[in-house]
Design a protein around this motif. Structure first.
Motif, PDB file in Angstrom:
ATOM      1  N   ALA A 159       0.875  -1.185   0.000  1.00  0.00           N
ATOM      2  CA  ALA A 159       0.000   0.000   0.000  1.00  0.00           C
ATOM      3  C   ALA A 159       0.905   1.226   0.000  1.00  0.00           C
ATOM      4  O   ALA A 159       1.886   1.282   0.743  1.00  0.00           O
ATOM      5  N   SER A 199       8.799  -9.758   7.473  1.00  0.00           N
ATOM      6  CA  SER A 199      10.070  -9.648   8.213  1.00  0.00           C
ATOM      7  C   SER A 199       9.772  -9.366   9.686  1.00  0.00           C
ATOM      8  O   SER A 199       8.718  -8.797  10.018  1.00  0.00           O
ATOM      9  N   LYS A 201      11.148  -7.143  11.304  1.00  0.00           N
ATOM     10  CA  LYS A 201      11.114  -5.683  11.422  1.00  0.00           C
ATOM     11  C   LYS A 201       9.676  -5.163  11.272  1.00  0.00           C
ATOM     12  O   LYS A 201       9.186  -4.395  12.103  1.00  0.00           O
ATOM     13  N   THR A 202       9.005  -5.626  10.216  1.00  0.00           N
ATOM     14  CA  THR A 202       7.623  -5.189   9.998  1.00  0.00           C
ATOM     15  C   THR A 202       6.705  -5.693  11.117  1.00  0.00           C
ATOM     16  O   THR A 202       5.836  -4.958  11.594  1.00  0.00           O
ATOM     17  N   ASP A 206       4.540  -3.084  13.132  1.00  0.00           N
ATOM     18  CA  ASP A 206       3.092  -3.032  12.842  1.00  0.00           C
ATOM     19  C   ASP A 206       2.234  -3.857  13.798  1.00  0.00           C
ATOM     20  O   ASP A 206       1.030  -3.650  13.888  1.00  0.00           O
ATOM     21  N   GLU A 303      12.140  -2.921   1.790  1.00  0.00           N
ATOM     22  CA  GLU A 303      13.487  -3.492   1.663  1.00  0.00           C
ATOM     23  C   GLU A 303      13.399  -4.961   1.227  1.00  0.00           C
ATOM     24  O   GLU A 303      14.044  -5.368   0.252  1.00  0.00           O
ATOM     25  N   LEU A 304      12.591  -5.743   1.925  1.00  0.00           N
ATOM     26  CA  LEU A 304      12.435  -7.151   1.549  1.00  0.00           C
ATOM     27  C   LEU A 304      11.742  -7.263   0.182  1.00  0.00           C
ATOM     28  O   LEU A 304      12.124  -8.084  -0.663  1.00  0.00           O
ATOM     29  N   SER A 307      14.267  -6.710  -2.549  1.00  0.00           N
ATOM     30  CA  SER A 307      15.184  -7.858  -2.719  1.00  0.00           C
ATOM     31  C   SER A 307      14.501  -8.977  -3.492  1.00  0.00           C
ATOM     32  O   SER A 307      15.101  -9.588  -4.381  1.00  0.00           O
TER      33      SER A 307
HETATM   34  N1  LIG Z   1       2.448  -0.018   3.163  1.00  0.00           N
HETATM   35  C1  LIG Z   1       2.599  -1.317   3.216  1.00  0.00           C
HETATM   36  O1  LIG Z   1       1.998  -2.074   2.438  1.00  0.00           O
HETATM   37  C2  LIG Z   1       3.519  -1.903   4.243  1.00  0.00           C
HETATM   38  C3  LIG Z   1       3.539  -3.299   4.451  1.00  0.00           C
HETATM   39  C4  LIG Z   1       4.403  -3.816   5.403  1.00  0.00           C
HETATM   40  C5  LIG Z   1       5.249  -2.956   6.125  1.00  0.00           C
HETATM   41  N2  LIG Z   1       5.187  -1.626   5.913  1.00  0.00           N
HETATM   42  C6  LIG Z   1       6.064  -0.687   6.653  1.00  0.00           C
HETATM   43  O2  LIG Z   1       7.385  -0.894   6.167  1.00  0.00           O
HETATM   44  C7  LIG Z   1       8.289  -0.502   7.185  1.00  0.00           C
HETATM   45  C8  LIG Z   1       9.399  -1.513   7.265  1.00  0.00           C
HETATM   46  O3  LIG Z   1       9.988  -1.629   5.983  1.00  0.00           O
HETATM   47  P1  LIG Z   1      11.531  -1.987   5.763  1.00  0.00           P
HETATM   48  O4  LIG Z   1      11.779  -1.875   4.302  1.00  0.00           O
HETATM   49  O5  LIG Z   1      12.338  -1.182   6.707  1.00  0.00           O
HETATM   50  O6  LIG Z   1      11.604  -3.506   6.284  1.00  0.00           O
HETATM   51  P2  LIG Z   1      11.152  -4.898   5.647  1.00  0.00           P
HETATM   52  O7  LIG Z   1      11.279  -4.853   4.184  1.00  0.00           O
HETATM   53  O8  LIG Z   1       9.848  -5.317   6.227  1.00  0.00           O
HETATM   54  O9  LIG Z   1      12.246  -5.866   6.249  1.00  0.00           O
HETATM   55  C9  LIG Z   1      13.590  -5.673   5.917  1.00  0.00           C
HETATM   56  C10 LIG Z   1      14.440  -6.452   6.890  1.00  0.00           C
HETATM   57  O10 LIG Z   1      14.338  -7.857   6.632  1.00  0.00           O
HETATM   58  C11 LIG Z   1      15.551  -8.479   6.942  1.00  0.00           C
HETATM   59  N3  LIG Z   1      16.067  -9.240   5.808  1.00  0.00           N
HETATM   60  C12 LIG Z   1      16.637 -10.463   5.913  1.00  0.00           C
HETATM   61  N4  LIG Z   1      17.005 -10.928   4.739  1.00  0.00           N
HETATM   62  C13 LIG Z   1      16.667  -9.991   3.822  1.00  0.00           C
HETATM   63  C14 LIG Z   1      16.833  -9.931   2.411  1.00  0.00           C
HETATM   64  N5  LIG Z   1      17.381 -10.926   1.707  1.00  0.00           N
HETATM   65  N6  LIG Z   1      16.411  -8.819   1.793  1.00  0.00           N
HETATM   66  C15 LIG Z   1      15.844  -7.811   2.487  1.00  0.00           C
HETATM   67  N7  LIG Z   1      15.652  -7.815   3.818  1.00  0.00           N
HETATM   68  C16 LIG Z   1      16.074  -8.909   4.491  1.00  0.00           C
HETATM   69  C17 LIG Z   1      16.531  -7.382   7.353  1.00  0.00           C
HETATM   70  O11 LIG Z   1      16.383  -7.270   8.767  1.00  0.00           O
HETATM   71  P3  LIG Z   1      17.566  -7.411   9.810  1.00  0.00           P
HETATM   72  O12 LIG Z   1      18.662  -6.555   9.304  1.00  0.00           O
HETATM   73  O13 LIG Z   1      16.938  -6.960  11.075  1.00  0.00           O
HETATM   74  O14 LIG Z   1      17.914  -8.854   9.817  1.00  0.00           O
HETATM   75  C18 LIG Z   1      15.914  -6.155   6.737  1.00  0.00           C
HETATM   76  O15 LIG Z   1      16.257  -4.984   7.423  1.00  0.00           O
HETATM   77  C19 LIG Z   1       7.484  -0.390   8.475  1.00  0.00           C
HETATM   78  O16 LIG Z   1       7.331   0.971   8.817  1.00  0.00           O
HETATM   79  C20 LIG Z   1       6.129  -0.953   8.132  1.00  0.00           C
HETATM   80  O17 LIG Z   1       5.084  -0.285   8.803  1.00  0.00           O
HETATM   81  C21 LIG Z   1       4.364  -1.083   4.997  1.00  0.00           C
END
Ligand SMILES: NC(=O)c1ccc[n+]([C@@H]2O[C@H](COP(=O)([O-])OP(=O)(O)OC[C@H]3O[C@@H](n4cnc5c(N)ncnc54)[C@H](OP(=O)(O)O)[C@@H]3O)[C@@H](O)[C@H]2O)c1
Length: 365
Positions: A159, A199, A201-202, A206, A303-304, A307
């Motif tokens: 979203a 992840s 993190k999410t 959330d 981020e995920l 990737s």
């Molecule tokens: N709008 C939407 O649809 C939506 C949906 C979900 C979340 N969100 C928001 O997104 C935000 C978080 O996003 P984000 O991008 O920071 O985190 P993310 O994409 O949810 O997770 C990234 C984390 O996953 C881990 N990871 C492990 N292997 C990975 C790989 N191969 N590639 C990428 N990541 C890997 C790492 O954590 P470690 O370094 O800790 O191991 C990395 O920091 C939150 O604020 C949440 O509210 C929004």
């Protein structure tokens, strides 16, 4: 028979196959079959209704026999190559040969390397006509991706604000999409997969439940969380840890992490992380081979998501775009839209005030 005369019958087998509920058939393909007598009348038809139950050909043949049809004068039309191996049920090719059906028309081959039904039938004197129809492959795109890539069919949901941010404030999970979009995602996305991938993190930001909430039903859903050090276990009150009866939580941890005690329904999938990141192809293949997950939905941050897109592991992207802007100085940007370059936009509709778009990477072709 000319192709233009055959296609309507093959298309009819696809319509029959669509009568099956995909949630009950997975990880099997959806298949429909019908038999025509020498007067071009349909004397039997059927579809594969559920994993473990009879295949479409069996239902069509049984019905034709009940109708007193002479099978040795019938033509069989089937949306997928008849199976030649004994799996959960007997091989359909044996049944076709046993009943001396002289002619078989097929709309798509079976990507399962164990199946060589067309060859087997031909060798045994059956006139086999293979007329590939894209509708027949599209119908079973989950099955094709499973068989070709040995991984689940992977859909990604995101979203975004109208200026491309996924949360209005870094470190928080501010809702971006409207009520109708969330309902749409439960009905059309979560309801149709075996698990959600996200992840730690999410989850920590959330605190989502990640179940299926339909108008008249709430359903459990398995969840896979990339959690290198098992950090979620330090937060037993997360909403994800609701009591489960038939679903599970799979924590994907680094192979060197030791996780002492696991709450009920939690399992660990240890993989060797590289530079702190899980190898995504290996993860996807493990979810298919070790956890029987044929279709999953990714609900993570950008981020995920990036990737997975870069590693060409995403089959469909579902974007819900709000009409509202987020403040760039505080918000988290979404994944780059360059990553959608290889995809086709296959549908778009309004969900309340949001715009929903679906992009398809066609990795089953
Ligand atoms: N709008 C939407 O649809 C939506 C949906 C979900 C979340 N969100 C928001 O997104 C935000 C978080 O996003 P984000 O991008 O920071 O985190 P993310 O994409 O949810 O997770 C990234 C984390 O996953 C881990 N990871 C492990 N292997 C990975 C790989 N191969 N590639 C990428 N990541 C890997 C790492 O954590 P470690 O370094 O800790 O191991 C990395 O920091 C939150 O604020 C949440 O509210 C929004």
């Amino acid at each position: 028979m000319e192709d233009y005369l055959v296609n309507p019958w093959l298309l009819e087998t696809i319509a029959l196959a669509k009568q099956a509920d995909p949630n009950r058939v997975r990880p099997n393909p959806r298949v429909g079959a019908l038999l025509l007598n020498d007067l071009n009348q349909v004397v039997g038809s059927g579809f594969h209704p559920e994993v473990g139950q009879s295949h479409a050909e069996v239902f069509a043949i049984q019905e034709a026999m009940q109708n007193g049809a002479q099978l040795e004068r019938c033509r069989l039309f089937v949306s997928l190559e008849p199976c030649s191996h004994v799996g959960r049920t007997p091989a359909c090719c044996d049944l076709i040969l046993k009943h001396k059906i002289p002619e078989v028309w097929v709309a798509s081959k079976d990507p399962n390397p164990k199946v060589n039904g067309l060859e087997l039938l031909q060798k045994n004197g059956v006139a086999v006509h293979y007329t590939p129809l894209k509708e027949a492959i599209e119908l079973n795109k989950i099955f094709w991706v499973n068989q070709l890539h040995k991984r689940p069919y992977i859909q990604l949901k995101m979203a975004e604000s109208s200026n491309g941010f996924v949360t209005a404030k870094r470190g928080t999970g501010t809702p971006i999409s409207c009520f109708e979009s969330r309902q749409h995602a439960h009905q059309h996305l979560r309801h149709r997969v075996d698990a959600i991938l996200t992840s730690a993190k999410t989850v920590l930001i959330d605190n989502p439940v990640l179940n299926v909430r339909l108008e008249n039903e709430t359903r459990e859903l398995s969840v896979v969380v990339i959690d290198r050090e098992g950090s979620l276990l330090k937060h037993p009150y997360l909403r994800l840890f609701y009591p489960r009866s038939h679903s599970r939580i799979v924590l994907v941890t680094d192979r060197i992490t030791s996780v002492p005690e696991l709450p009920p329904a939690v399992e660990v999938l240890p993989l060797a992380f590289v530079n702190g990141l899980v190898p995504l192809t290996e993860l996807a293949q493990a979810l298919w081979t070790s956890f029987d997950m044929a279709a999953i939905l990714v609900e993570s941050g950008p981020e995920l998501a990036s990737s997975l897109l870069r590693d060409q592991l995403v089959d469909e992207v579902h974007l819900y775009q709000s009409p509202h802007d987020a403040l760039p100085s505080q918000a988290v940007p979404s994944f780059s839209k360059d990553l959608l370059d290889q995809s086709l936009m296959i549908s778009t509709e309004n969900c309340g005030e949001d715009l929903y778009q679906c992009f398809d990477f066609q990795h089953f072709n």
